[in-house]
Design a protein around this motif. Structure first.
Motif, mmCIF file in Angstrom:
data_model
loop_
_atom_site.group_PDB
_atom_site.id
_atom_site.type_symbol
_atom_site.label_atom_id
_atom_site.label_comp_id
_atom_site.label_asym_id
_atom_site.label_seq_id
_atom_site.Cartn_x
_atom_site.Cartn_y
_atom_site.Cartn_z
ATOM 1 N N THR A 99 0.854 -1.167 0.000
ATOM 2 C CA THR A 99 0.000 0.000 0.000
ATOM 3 C C THR A 99 0.894 1.223 0.000
ATOM 4 O O THR A 99 2.109 1.124 0.221
ATOM 5 N N ASP A 101 0.780 3.579 2.199
ATOM 6 C CA ASP A 101 0.838 4.109 3.558
ATOM 7 C C ASP A 101 1.422 3.070 4.499
ATOM 8 O O ASP A 101 0.740 2.114 4.892
ATOM 9 N N GLU A 103 2.043 3.129 7.602
ATOM 10 C CA GLU A 103 1.386 3.042 8.912
ATOM 11 C C GLU A 103 0.204 2.084 8.898
ATOM 12 O O GLU A 103 -0.168 1.534 9.935
ATOM 13 N N ARG A 104 -0.397 1.895 7.753
ATOM 14 C CA ARG A 104 -1.593 1.056 7.671
ATOM 15 C C ARG A 104 -1.288 -0.369 7.248
ATOM 16 O O ARG A 104 -2.199 -1.192 7.142
ATOM 17 N N LEU A 105 -0.025 -0.692 7.020
ATOM 18 C CA LEU A 105 0.306 -1.991 6.424
ATOM 19 C C LEU A 105 0.514 -3.076 7.477
ATOM 20 O O LEU A 105 1.237 -4.031 7.264
ATOM 21 N N THR A 107 -2.390 -4.201 9.099
ATOM 22 C CA THR A 107 -3.749 -4.742 9.216
ATOM 23 C C THR A 107 -4.256 -5.125 7.834
ATOM 24 O O THR A 107 -3.841 -4.550 6.824
ATOM 25 N N GLU A 109 -7.099 -4.581 6.642
ATOM 26 C CA GLU A 109 -7.863 -3.455 6.084
ATOM 27 C C GLU A 109 -6.959 -2.411 5.445
ATOM 28 O O GLU A 109 -7.383 -1.660 4.573
ATOM 29 N N GLY A 110 -5.719 -2.352 5.867
ATOM 30 C CA GLY A 110 -4.806 -1.353 5.340
ATOM 31 C C GLY A 110 -4.120 -1.753 4.052
ATOM 32 O O GLY A 110 -3.453 -0.940 3.430
ATOM 33 N N ARG A 112 -3.727 -2.585 0.229
ATOM 34 C CA ARG A 112 -4.399 -2.222 -1.021
ATOM 35 C C ARG A 112 -4.201 -3.282 -2.099
ATOM 36 O O ARG A 112 -5.085 -3.518 -2.913
#
Length: 124
Positions: A99, A101, A103-105, A107, A109-110, A112
């Motif tokens: 993804t 980002d 910080e979101r990788l 979870t 949900e994070g 893409r």
């Protein structure tokens, strides 16, 4: 779109080593964060490791700290997961994920983009 192709899975004895590779293609940018998740039989998919585009930041789930190392070679457009001291509980399908980002990788949900996975089996 971004495609992620994993390789390097296989059967190994406990205590052994494997190195997984992930090669991105398509509309992938070197600043994208890349990570690894795994899913064991009958269990939910879980975060394993991530690395930022700059390679400065890395993060691991506690169960693999000190045994697994994530790295990336932007010149070769490849992300690696070096797995040492493998245990039977590491048996799972390992998925490359990405993804824009970092910080979101950590979870589901994070994420893409997902690869199709590569199977790692550790025998006791």
């Amino acid at each position: 779109q971004v495609q992620l192709v994993e390789s390097g899975g296989g059967l190994v004895q406990a205590g052994g080593t494997l190195r997984l590779s992930c090669v991105p293609s398509g509309r992938f940018f070197s600043f994208y964060a890349v990570g690894w998740f795994r899913q064991a039989p009958g269990k939910e998919r879980e975060f394993v490791a991530r690395i930022s585009g700059s390679r400065v930041r890395t993060d691991y789930v506690d169960s693999v700290k000190g045994r697994f190392t994530i790295s990336r070679d932007n010149a070769k457009n490849t992300v690696y997961l070096q797995m040492n001291s493998l245990k039977p509980e590491d048996t799972a399908v390992y998925y490359c994920a990405s993804t824009n980002d970092y910080e979101r990788l950590n979870t589901i949900e994070g994420v893409r983009y997902w690869g199709k996975g590569t199977l790692v089996t550790v025998s006791s």
